[in-house]
Design a protein around this motif. Structure first.
Motif, PDB file in Angstrom:
ATOM      1  N   ARG A   1       0.733  -1.054   0.129  1.00  0.00           N
ATOM      2  CA  ARG A   1      -0.105  -0.133  -0.084  1.00  0.00           C
ATOM      3  C   ARG A   1       0.780   1.183   0.061  1.00  0.00           C
ATOM      4  NH1 ARG A   1      -4.959  -2.107   0.340  1.00  0.00           N
ATOM      5  NH2 ARG A   1      -5.201  -4.315   1.628  1.00  0.00           N
ATOM      6  N   GLU A   2       2.107   1.391   0.482  1.00  0.00           N
ATOM      7  CA  GLU A   2       3.048   2.232   0.680  1.00  0.00           C
ATOM      8  C   GLU A   2       3.315   2.830  -0.911  1.00  0.00           C
ATOM      9  OE1 GLU A   2       7.221   2.114   2.016  1.00  0.00           O
ATOM     10  OE2 GLU A   2       6.289   3.075   3.632  1.00  0.00           O
ATOM     11  N   VAL A   3       3.683   1.706  -1.764  1.00  0.00           N
ATOM     12  CA  VAL A   3       3.850   1.912  -3.022  1.00  0.00           C
ATOM     13  C   VAL A   3       3.019   2.041  -4.076  1.00  0.00           C
ATOM     14  CG1 VAL A   3       6.240   1.067  -2.446  1.00  0.00           C
ATOM     15  CG2 VAL A   3       4.857  -0.515  -3.578  1.00  0.00           C
ATOM     16  N   TYR A   4       1.728   1.492  -3.643  1.00  0.00           N
ATOM     17  CA  TYR A   4       0.580   1.142  -4.753  1.00  0.00           C
ATOM     18  C   TYR A   4       0.366   2.424  -5.631  1.00  0.00           C
ATOM     19  CZ  TYR A   4      -3.510  -1.193  -6.313  1.00  0.00           C
ATOM     20  OH  TYR A   4      -4.644  -1.684  -7.161  1.00  0.00           O
ATOM     21  N   ALA A   5       0.606   3.587  -5.145  1.00  0.00           N
ATOM     22  CA  ALA A   5      -0.030   4.793  -6.252  1.00  0.00           C
ATOM     23  C   ALA A   5       1.011   4.931  -7.184  1.00  0.00           C
ATOM     24  CB  ALA A   5      -0.099   6.147  -5.183  1.00  0.00           C
ATOM     25  N   GLY A   6       2.513   4.558  -6.953  1.00  0.00           N
ATOM     26  CA  GLY A   6       3.186   4.883  -7.944  1.00  0.00           C
ATOM     27  C   GLY A   6       3.540   3.679  -8.668  1.00  0.00           C
ATOM     28  N   LEU A   7       2.683   2.516  -8.588  1.00  0.00           N
ATOM     29  CA  LEU A   7       2.845   1.324  -9.540  1.00  0.00           C
ATOM     30  C   LEU A   7       2.248   1.543 -11.017  1.00  0.00           C
ATOM     31  CD1 LEU A   7       1.914  -1.564  -7.089  1.00  0.00           C
ATOM     32  CD2 LEU A   7       4.208  -0.702  -7.660  1.00  0.00           C
ATOM     33  N   SER A   8       2.698   0.937 -12.001  1.00  0.00           N
ATOM     34  CA  SER A   8       2.013   0.788 -13.280  1.00  0.00           C
ATOM     35  C   SER A   8       0.735   0.024 -13.167  1.00  0.00           C
ATOM     36  CB  SER A   8       3.029   0.192 -14.258  1.00  0.00           C
ATOM     37  OG  SER A   8       3.279  -1.300 -13.965  1.00  0.00           O
ATOM     38  N   ALA A   9      -0.069   0.142 -14.326  1.00  0.00           N
ATOM     39  CA  ALA A   9      -1.212  -0.656 -14.282  1.00  0.00           C
ATOM     40  C   ALA A   9      -0.929  -2.158 -14.074  1.00  0.00           C
ATOM     41  CB  ALA A   9      -2.034  -0.321 -15.557  1.00  0.00           C
ATOM     42  N   ALA A  10       0.060  -2.793 -14.814  1.00  0.00           N
ATOM     43  CA  ALA A  10       0.380  -4.178 -14.744  1.00  0.00           C
ATOM     44  C   ALA A  10       0.901  -4.548 -13.185  1.00  0.00           C
ATOM     45  CB  ALA A  10       1.393  -4.497 -15.848  1.00  0.00           C
ATOM     46  N   GLU A  11       1.795  -3.730 -12.765  1.00  0.00           N
ATOM     47  CA  GLU A  11       2.182  -3.797 -11.424  1.00  0.00           C
ATOM     48  C   GLU A  11       0.854  -3.805 -10.338  1.00  0.00           C
ATOM     49  OE1 GLU A  11       6.614  -1.898 -12.066  1.00  0.00           O
ATOM     50  OE2 GLU A  11       5.005  -0.837 -11.148  1.00  0.00           O
ATOM     51  N   ARG A  12      -0.036  -2.873 -10.553  1.00  0.00           N
ATOM     52  CA  ARG A  12      -1.245  -2.907  -9.538  1.00  0.00           C
ATOM     53  C   ARG A  12      -1.829  -4.173  -9.767  1.00  0.00           C
ATOM     54  NH1 ARG A  12      -3.864   3.140  -9.640  1.00  0.00           N
ATOM     55  NH2 ARG A  12      -1.843   4.292  -8.911  1.00  0.00           N
ATOM     56  N   LYS A  13      -2.086  -4.776 -10.926  1.00  0.00           N
ATOM     57  CA  LYS A  13      -2.823  -5.966 -10.873  1.00  0.00           C
ATOM     58  C   LYS A  13      -2.148  -7.019 -10.441  1.00  0.00           C
ATOM     59  CE  LYS A  13      -4.193  -6.848 -15.505  1.00  0.00           C
ATOM     60  NZ  LYS A  13      -4.145  -7.164 -16.690  1.00  0.00           N
ATOM     61  N   LEU A  14      -0.827  -7.273 -10.355  1.00  0.00           N
ATOM     62  CA  LEU A  14      -0.053  -8.172  -9.373  1.00  0.00           C
ATOM     63  C   LEU A  14      -0.030  -7.866  -8.016  1.00  0.00           C
ATOM     64  CD1 LEU A  14       1.599 -10.682  -9.763  1.00  0.00           C
ATOM     65  CD2 LEU A  14       3.717  -9.217 -10.006  1.00  0.00           C
ATOM     66  N   ALA A  15      -0.149  -6.525  -7.823  1.00  0.00           N
ATOM     67  CA  ALA A  15      -0.202  -6.164  -6.546  1.00  0.00           C
ATOM     68  C   ALA A  15      -1.641  -6.622  -5.723  1.00  0.00           C
ATOM     69  CB  ALA A  15      -0.185  -4.630  -6.015  1.00  0.00           C
ATOM     70  N   ASP A  16      -2.578  -6.696  -6.651  1.00  0.00           N
ATOM     71  CA  ASP A  16      -4.033  -7.102  -6.216  1.00  0.00           C
ATOM     72  C   ASP A  16      -4.080  -8.550  -5.847  1.00  0.00           C
ATOM     73  OD1 ASP A  16      -4.858  -4.420  -6.251  1.00  0.00           O
ATOM     74  OD2 ASP A  16      -5.718  -4.622  -8.257  1.00  0.00           O
ATOM     75  N   VAL A  17      -3.208  -9.378  -6.913  1.00  0.00           N
ATOM     76  CA  VAL A  17      -3.357 -10.741  -6.758  1.00  0.00           C
ATOM     77  C   VAL A  17      -2.563 -11.211  -5.465  1.00  0.00           C
ATOM     78  CG1 VAL A  17      -2.334 -12.919  -7.952  1.00  0.00           C
ATOM     79  CG2 VAL A  17      -3.340 -11.119  -9.148  1.00  0.00           C
ATOM     80  N   VAL A  18      -1.446 -10.747  -5.219  1.00  0.00           N
ATOM     81  CA  VAL A  18      -0.696 -10.851  -4.076  1.00  0.00           C
ATOM     82  C   VAL A  18      -1.301 -10.383  -2.707  1.00  0.00           C
ATOM     83  CG1 VAL A  18       1.449 -10.099  -2.632  1.00  0.00           C
ATOM     84  CG2 VAL A  18       1.807 -10.568  -5.110  1.00  0.00           C
TER      85      VAL A  18
ATOM     86  N   ALA B   1      -2.419 -12.473 -12.750  1.00  0.00           N
ATOM     87  CA  ALA B   1      -2.559 -11.095 -12.826  1.00  0.00           C
ATOM     88  C   ALA B   1      -2.756 -10.733 -14.238  1.00  0.00           C
ATOM     89  CB  ALA B   1      -1.296 -10.348 -12.156  1.00  0.00           C
ATOM     90  N   ASP B   2      -2.478 -11.704 -15.062  1.00  0.00           N
ATOM     91  CA  ASP B   2      -2.643 -11.381 -16.672  1.00  0.00           C
ATOM     92  C   ASP B   2      -1.506 -10.281 -16.939  1.00  0.00           C
ATOM     93  OD1 ASP B   2      -3.235 -11.726 -19.339  1.00  0.00           O
ATOM     94  OD2 ASP B   2      -4.893 -10.237 -18.977  1.00  0.00           O
ATOM     95  N   THR B   3      -0.329 -10.736 -16.563  1.00  0.00           N
ATOM     96  CA  THR B   3       0.828  -9.703 -16.809  1.00  0.00           C
ATOM     97  C   THR B   3       2.027 -10.385 -17.121  1.00  0.00           C
ATOM     98  OG1 THR B   3       1.680  -7.615 -15.830  1.00  0.00           O
ATOM     99  CG2 THR B   3       1.577  -9.269 -14.444  1.00  0.00           C
ATOM    100  N   SER B   4       3.034  -9.871 -17.250  1.00  0.00           N
ATOM    101  CA  SER B   4       4.344 -10.298 -17.931  1.00  0.00           C
ATOM    102  C   SER B   4       5.353 -10.740 -16.824  1.00  0.00           C
ATOM    103  CB  SER B   4       5.030  -9.453 -18.887  1.00  0.00           C
ATOM    104  OG  SER B   4       5.421  -8.469 -18.151  1.00  0.00           O
ATOM    105  N   LYS B   5       6.280 -11.489 -16.960  1.00  0.00           N
ATOM    106  CA  LYS B   5       7.291 -11.733 -15.745  1.00  0.00           C
ATOM    107  C   LYS B   5       8.126 -10.686 -15.622  1.00  0.00           C
ATOM    108  CE  LYS B   5       9.478 -15.804 -15.683  1.00  0.00           C
ATOM    109  NZ  LYS B   5      10.397 -17.000 -15.932  1.00  0.00           N
ATOM    110  N   SER B   6       8.602  -9.894 -16.641  1.00  0.00           N
ATOM    111  CA  SER B   6       9.360  -8.864 -16.400  1.00  0.00           C
ATOM    112  C   SER B   6       8.533  -7.679 -15.483  1.00  0.00           C
ATOM    113  CB  SER B   6       9.640  -8.143 -17.637  1.00  0.00           C
ATOM    114  OG  SER B   6       8.400  -7.549 -18.408  1.00  0.00           O
ATOM    115  N   SER B   7       7.184  -7.704 -15.798  1.00  0.00           N
ATOM    116  CA  SER B   7       6.420  -6.671 -14.809  1.00  0.00           C
ATOM    117  C   SER B   7       6.496  -7.077 -13.299  1.00  0.00           C
ATOM    118  CB  SER B   7       4.941  -6.825 -15.214  1.00  0.00           C
ATOM    119  OG  SER B   7       4.957  -5.788 -16.387  1.00  0.00           O
ATOM    120  N   ALA B   8       6.299  -8.572 -13.243  1.00  0.00           N
ATOM    121  CA  ALA B   8       6.382  -9.094 -11.764  1.00  0.00           C
ATOM    122  C   ALA B   8       7.741  -9.004 -11.344  1.00  0.00           C
ATOM    123  CB  ALA B   8       5.937 -10.611 -12.002  1.00  0.00           C
TER     124      ALA B   8
END
Length: 297
Positions: free
Chosen positions: A14-31, A50-57
Protein backbone atom coordinates in the motif's frame (compact mmCIF):
# COMPACT_ATOMS: atom_id res chain seq x y z
CA UNK A 1 16.23 -4.55 3.86
CA UNK A 2 15.86 -5.50 7.60
CA UNK A 3 13.62 -2.51 8.24
CA UNK A 4 11.52 -3.36 5.19
CA UNK A 5 11.25 -7.00 6.25
CA UNK A 6 9.72 -5.96 9.54
CA UNK A 7 6.94 -4.13 7.74
CA UNK A 8 3.80 -6.14 7.02
CA UNK A 9 3.53 -7.17 3.38
CA UNK A 10 0.21 -5.39 2.87
CA UNK A 11 1.62 -2.19 4.36
CA UNK A 12 4.60 -2.35 2.03
CA UNK A 13 2.35 -2.79 -1.00
CA UNK A 14 0.00 0.00 0.00
CA UNK A 15 2.97 2.32 0.55
CA UNK A 16 4.05 2.01 -3.09
CA UNK A 17 0.67 1.25 -4.68
CA UNK A 18 -0.03 4.74 -6.02
CA UNK A 19 3.26 4.73 -7.95
CA UNK A 20 2.81 1.32 -9.55
CA UNK A 21 2.07 0.83 -13.23
CA UNK A 22 -1.27 -0.68 -14.25
CA UNK A 23 0.34 -4.11 -14.75
CA UNK A 24 2.11 -3.90 -11.39
CA UNK A 25 -1.14 -2.94 -9.66
CA UNK A 26 -2.84 -6.02 -11.07
CA UNK A 27 -0.07 -8.15 -9.59
CA UNK A 28 -0.30 -6.27 -6.27
CA UNK A 29 -4.02 -7.06 -6.12
CA UNK A 30 -3.32 -10.76 -6.72
CA UNK A 31 -0.64 -10.83 -4.01
CA UNK A 32 -2.93 -9.09 -1.49
CA UNK A 33 -5.80 -11.44 -2.26
CA UNK A 34 -3.64 -14.56 -1.87
CA UNK A 35 -1.42 -13.66 1.07
CA UNK A 36 -2.19 -16.83 2.98
CA UNK A 37 -1.02 -19.24 0.27
CA UNK A 38 1.62 -17.22 -1.60
CA UNK A 39 4.34 -19.73 -0.74
CA UNK A 40 2.68 -22.22 -3.08
CA UNK A 41 3.06 -20.03 -6.19
CA UNK A 42 5.97 -19.38 -8.52
CA UNK A 43 6.64 -15.96 -10.01
CA UNK A 44 5.36 -17.23 -13.37
CA UNK A 45 2.09 -18.45 -11.81
CA UNK A 46 1.51 -15.14 -10.02
CA UNK A 47 2.16 -13.22 -13.24
CA UNK A 48 -0.32 -15.46 -15.06
CA UNK A 49 -2.98 -14.92 -12.39
CA UNK A 50 -2.53 -11.17 -12.79
CA UNK A 51 -2.51 -11.47 -16.59
CA UNK A 52 0.80 -9.65 -16.72
CA UNK A 53 4.36 -10.42 -17.83
CA UNK A 54 7.26 -11.92 -15.87
CA UNK A 55 9.19 -8.68 -16.42
CA UNK A 56 6.37 -6.68 -14.78
CA UNK A 57 6.43 -9.16 -11.90
CA UNK A 58 10.17 -8.73 -11.50
CA UNK A 59 9.81 -4.92 -11.41
CA UNK A 60 6.99 -5.24 -8.87
CA UNK A 61 9.06 -7.25 -6.38
CA UNK A 62 11.98 -4.85 -6.79
CA UNK A 63 9.61 -1.96 -6.06
CA UNK A 64 8.83 -3.71 -2.76
CA UNK A 65 12.51 -3.67 -1.90
CA UNK A 66 13.46 -7.24 -2.79
CA UNK A 67 16.30 -8.27 -5.09
CA UNK A 68 13.85 -10.57 -6.82
CA UNK A 69 11.08 -13.09 -6.33
CA UNK A 70 13.29 -15.66 -4.61
CA UNK A 71 14.23 -13.19 -1.87
CA UNK A 72 10.54 -12.36 -1.50
CA UNK A 73 9.67 -16.05 -1.09
CA UNK A 74 12.45 -16.57 1.46
CA UNK A 75 11.05 -13.68 3.50
CA UNK A 76 7.59 -15.26 3.38
CA UNK A 77 8.96 -18.53 4.70
CA UNK A 78 10.84 -16.77 7.48
CA UNK A 79 7.76 -14.78 8.50
CA UNK A 80 5.59 -17.90 8.47
CA UNK A 81 7.79 -19.68 11.01
CA UNK A 82 8.66 -16.83 13.39
CA UNK A 83 5.49 -17.41 15.44
CA UNK A 84 5.86 -21.19 15.60
CA UNK A 85 6.27 -22.83 19.04
CA UNK A 86 9.72 -23.98 17.93
CA UNK A 87 10.85 -20.42 17.15
CA UNK A 88 9.43 -19.11 20.43
CA UNK A 89 11.12 -21.86 22.42
CA UNK A 90 14.45 -20.94 20.82
CA UNK A 91 13.98 -17.32 22.00
CA UNK A 92 13.01 -18.30 25.53
CA UNK A 93 15.63 -17.90 28.31
CA UNK A 94 17.05 -21.04 29.85
CA UNK A 95 15.94 -19.94 33.31
CA UNK A 96 12.28 -18.82 33.60
CA UNK A 97 11.69 -15.47 35.30
CA UNK A 98 9.95 -15.21 38.64
CA UNK A 99 6.86 -13.73 36.96
CA UNK A 100 6.21 -16.87 34.88
CA UNK A 101 3.96 -18.75 37.29
CA UNK A 102 0.30 -19.64 36.91
CA UNK A 103 -0.99 -16.58 38.79
CA UNK A 104 1.02 -14.22 36.58
CA UNK A 105 -0.26 -16.06 33.51
CA UNK A 106 -3.86 -15.68 34.74
CA UNK A 107 -3.35 -11.97 35.42
CA UNK A 108 -2.10 -11.44 31.88
CA UNK A 109 -5.13 -13.22 30.43
CA UNK A 110 -7.50 -11.26 32.69
CA UNK A 111 -5.95 -7.97 31.59
CA UNK A 112 -6.10 -9.06 27.96
CA UNK A 113 -9.81 -9.80 28.30
CA UNK A 114 -10.49 -6.42 29.88
CA UNK A 115 -8.52 -4.44 27.30
CA UNK A 116 -10.06 -6.34 24.38
CA UNK A 117 -13.65 -5.97 25.63
CA UNK A 118 -13.22 -2.20 25.71
CA UNK A 119 -11.85 -2.12 22.15
CA UNK A 120 -14.36 -4.43 20.42
CA UNK A 121 -16.98 -2.44 18.50
CA UNK A 122 -20.53 -3.12 19.69
CA UNK A 123 -21.81 -2.42 16.17
CA UNK A 124 -19.83 -5.41 14.91
CA UNK A 125 -21.15 -7.64 17.70
CA UNK A 126 -24.75 -6.63 16.97
CA UNK A 127 -24.25 -7.19 13.24
CA UNK A 128 -22.90 -10.70 13.91
CA UNK A 129 -25.86 -11.46 16.20
CA UNK A 130 -28.30 -10.29 13.52
CA UNK A 131 -26.67 -12.64 11.00
CA UNK A 132 -26.76 -15.57 13.46
CA UNK A 133 -30.41 -14.92 14.29
CA UNK A 134 -31.79 -14.63 10.76
CA UNK A 135 -29.73 -17.25 8.95
CA UNK A 136 -31.59 -20.30 7.76
CA UNK A 137 -28.54 -22.48 8.42
CA UNK A 138 -25.21 -21.78 10.12
CA UNK A 139 -22.04 -23.63 9.16
CA UNK A 140 -19.07 -23.13 11.47
CA UNK A 141 -15.52 -23.56 10.18
CA UNK A 142 -12.06 -23.36 11.71
CA UNK A 143 -8.76 -24.99 10.72
CA UNK A 144 -5.84 -26.03 12.93
CA UNK A 145 -5.92 -24.23 16.32
CA UNK A 146 -9.03 -22.34 15.23
CA UNK A 147 -10.94 -25.63 15.19
CA UNK A 148 -11.22 -25.73 19.01
CA UNK A 149 -13.03 -22.39 19.16
CA UNK A 150 -15.09 -23.31 16.08
CA UNK A 151 -16.26 -26.52 17.74
CA UNK A 152 -17.19 -24.63 20.91
CA UNK A 153 -19.18 -22.13 18.81
CA UNK A 154 -21.09 -24.88 17.01
CA UNK A 155 -21.92 -26.62 20.32
CA UNK A 156 -23.31 -23.45 21.89
CA UNK A 157 -25.13 -22.09 18.85
CA UNK A 158 -26.73 -25.49 18.29
CA UNK A 159 -28.35 -25.34 21.71
CA UNK A 160 -30.21 -22.08 21.07
CA UNK A 161 -31.09 -22.29 17.37
CA UNK A 162 -31.65 -25.09 14.80
CA UNK A 163 -29.62 -26.03 11.74
CA UNK A 164 -26.09 -25.46 13.03
CA UNK A 165 -23.33 -27.59 11.54
CA UNK A 166 -19.62 -27.86 12.28
CA UNK A 167 -17.69 -28.34 9.05
CA UNK A 168 -15.12 -31.00 9.88
CA UNK A 169 -11.73 -30.12 8.43
CA UNK A 170 -9.35 -32.58 6.88
CA UNK A 171 -12.08 -34.63 5.22
CA UNK A 172 -12.24 -32.69 1.97
CA UNK A 173 -15.97 -32.03 2.39
CA UNK A 174 -15.86 -28.25 1.95
CA UNK A 175 -17.37 -28.33 -1.54
CA UNK A 176 -20.33 -30.43 -0.38
CA UNK A 177 -20.96 -28.16 2.60
CA UNK A 178 -20.84 -24.98 0.51
CA UNK A 179 -23.08 -26.51 -2.16
CA UNK A 180 -25.94 -26.57 0.33
CA UNK A 181 -25.58 -22.92 1.36
CA UNK A 182 -26.93 -19.75 -0.20
CA UNK A 183 -27.65 -16.12 0.49
CA UNK A 184 -30.05 -16.95 3.34
CA UNK A 185 -27.42 -18.95 5.25
CA UNK A 186 -24.25 -18.06 7.17
CA UNK A 187 -20.66 -19.27 7.24
CA UNK A 188 -19.21 -18.48 10.68
CA UNK A 189 -15.42 -18.69 10.43
CA UNK A 190 -12.73 -18.77 13.13
CA UNK A 191 -9.37 -17.66 11.72
CA UNK A 192 -6.50 -17.64 14.23
CA UNK A 193 -2.82 -17.89 13.37
CA UNK A 194 -0.96 -20.05 12.32
CA UNK A 195 -3.38 -19.98 9.43
CA UNK A 196 -4.30 -22.69 6.97
CA UNK A 197 -3.80 -21.83 3.31
CA UNK A 198 -6.98 -23.79 2.56
CA UNK A 199 -9.20 -21.22 4.30
CA UNK A 200 -8.56 -18.46 1.74
CA UNK A 201 -9.69 -20.75 -1.07
CA UNK A 202 -12.82 -21.86 0.81
CA UNK A 203 -13.82 -18.26 1.58
CA UNK A 204 -13.22 -17.17 -2.01
CA UNK A 205 -15.51 -19.97 -3.16
CA UNK A 206 -18.14 -18.96 -0.59
CA UNK A 207 -18.06 -15.33 -1.67
CA UNK A 208 -18.33 -16.33 -5.32
CA UNK A 209 -21.84 -17.64 -4.56
CA UNK A 210 -22.71 -14.82 -2.13
CA UNK A 211 -22.77 -16.84 1.10
CA UNK A 212 -22.75 -14.35 4.04
CA UNK A 213 -19.58 -14.52 6.16
CA UNK A 214 -18.88 -13.66 9.78
CA UNK A 215 -15.20 -14.00 10.68
CA UNK A 216 -13.76 -14.25 14.18
CA UNK A 217 -10.10 -13.31 13.76
CA UNK A 218 -7.03 -12.48 15.84
CA UNK A 219 -5.69 -10.13 13.15
CA UNK A 220 -4.75 -6.71 14.46
CA UNK A 221 -6.61 -3.57 13.26
CA UNK A 222 -3.82 -2.68 10.83
CA UNK A 223 -3.22 -6.21 9.61
CA UNK A 224 -4.69 -7.08 6.21
CA UNK A 225 -6.19 -10.56 6.12
CA UNK A 226 -7.88 -12.40 3.25
CA UNK A 227 -10.65 -13.74 5.51
CA UNK A 228 -11.37 -10.31 7.00
CA UNK A 229 -11.39 -8.65 3.59
CA UNK A 230 -14.08 -11.02 2.33
CA UNK A 231 -16.28 -10.99 5.46
CA UNK A 232 -19.56 -9.18 6.01
CA UNK A 233 -18.69 -8.85 9.70
CA UNK A 234 -15.28 -9.12 11.37
CA UNK A 235 -14.99 -9.73 15.11
CA UNK A 236 -11.45 -9.13 16.26
CA UNK A 237 -10.07 -11.05 19.24
CA UNK A 238 -7.03 -9.85 21.11
CA UNK A 239 -3.83 -11.69 20.35
CA UNK A 240 -1.24 -12.01 23.08
CA UNK A 241 0.39 -8.64 23.71
CA UNK A 242 4.16 -8.35 23.41
CA UNK A 243 5.71 -9.99 26.46
CA UNK A 244 8.89 -9.11 28.32
CA UNK A 245 11.97 -10.89 27.05
CA UNK A 246 12.10 -13.12 30.11
CA UNK A 247 8.62 -14.51 29.41
CA UNK A 248 7.99 -16.06 26.01
CA UNK A 249 4.71 -18.04 25.79
CA UNK A 250 4.99 -20.90 23.32
CA UNK A 251 1.35 -20.80 22.27
CA UNK A 252 -1.20 -18.12 21.40
CA UNK A 253 -4.04 -17.61 23.85
CA UNK A 254 -7.67 -17.95 22.81
CA UNK A 255 -9.41 -16.66 25.95
CA UNK A 256 -10.94 -13.71 24.09
CA UNK A 257 -12.29 -15.91 21.31
CA UNK A 258 -13.82 -18.40 23.74
CA UNK A 259 -15.31 -15.58 25.82
CA UNK A 260 -16.80 -13.91 22.76
CA UNK A 261 -18.39 -17.14 21.51
CA UNK A 262 -19.94 -17.67 24.95
CA UNK A 263 -21.34 -14.13 24.89
CA UNK A 264 -22.69 -14.48 21.34
CA UNK A 265 -24.54 -17.69 22.23
CA UNK A 266 -26.04 -16.11 25.37
CA UNK A 267 -27.06 -12.94 23.53
CA UNK A 268 -28.47 -15.01 20.67
CA UNK A 269 -30.63 -16.95 23.13
CA UNK A 270 -31.94 -13.66 24.51
CA UNK A 271 -32.70 -12.40 21.00
CA UNK A 272 -34.50 -15.65 20.09
CA UNK A 273 -35.93 -16.07 23.56
CA UNK A 274 -39.17 -17.97 22.81
CA UNK A 275 -37.72 -20.38 20.24
CA UNK A 276 -34.44 -20.76 22.16
CA UNK A 277 -36.33 -21.59 25.34
CA UNK A 278 -38.47 -24.17 23.53
CA UNK A 279 -35.38 -25.76 21.98
CA UNK A 280 -33.54 -25.91 25.30
CA UNK A 281 -36.59 -27.50 26.95
CA UNK A 282 -36.68 -30.21 24.25
CA UNK A 283 -32.96 -30.82 24.71
CA UNK A 284 -33.32 -31.15 28.49
CA UNK A 285 -36.27 -33.52 28.07
CA UNK A 286 -34.21 -35.71 25.73
CA UNK A 287 -31.28 -35.73 28.16
CA UNK A 288 -33.66 -36.97 30.86
CA UNK A 289 -35.06 -39.63 28.51
CA UNK A 290 -31.62 -40.80 27.44
CA UNK A 291 -30.14 -40.60 30.95
CA UNK A 292 -26.85 -39.58 29.38
CA UNK A 293 -25.84 -36.88 31.89
CA UNK A 294 -24.45 -37.54 35.34
CA UNK A 295 -26.73 -36.25 38.09
CA UNK A 296 -25.28 -33.34 40.09
CA UNK A 297 -24.12 -34.07 43.64
Amino acid sequence: MEQQSAMALDARIREVYAGLSAAERKLADVVLARQQDLRGYSATELAALADTSKSSAARFFRRLGYAGFEEFRLQLRSHATQHSPLARLARAPAEPAADCGLQAHARRDAQRLLDWSQELRDDDVQAALAQLARARRVVVLGYRHSQVTAQYASLLFDQVRPDVQLLATGGGREAEALAGLGTRDLLFVVDFRRRSAQLARVLAAARAVDIPLVVLSDAGPGEWLASAAQADVVLRCARAAPQPAEFTPLFDTYVCGISLVNFLATALAARLRASAQARLMRIEHLHATLGDLQAPN
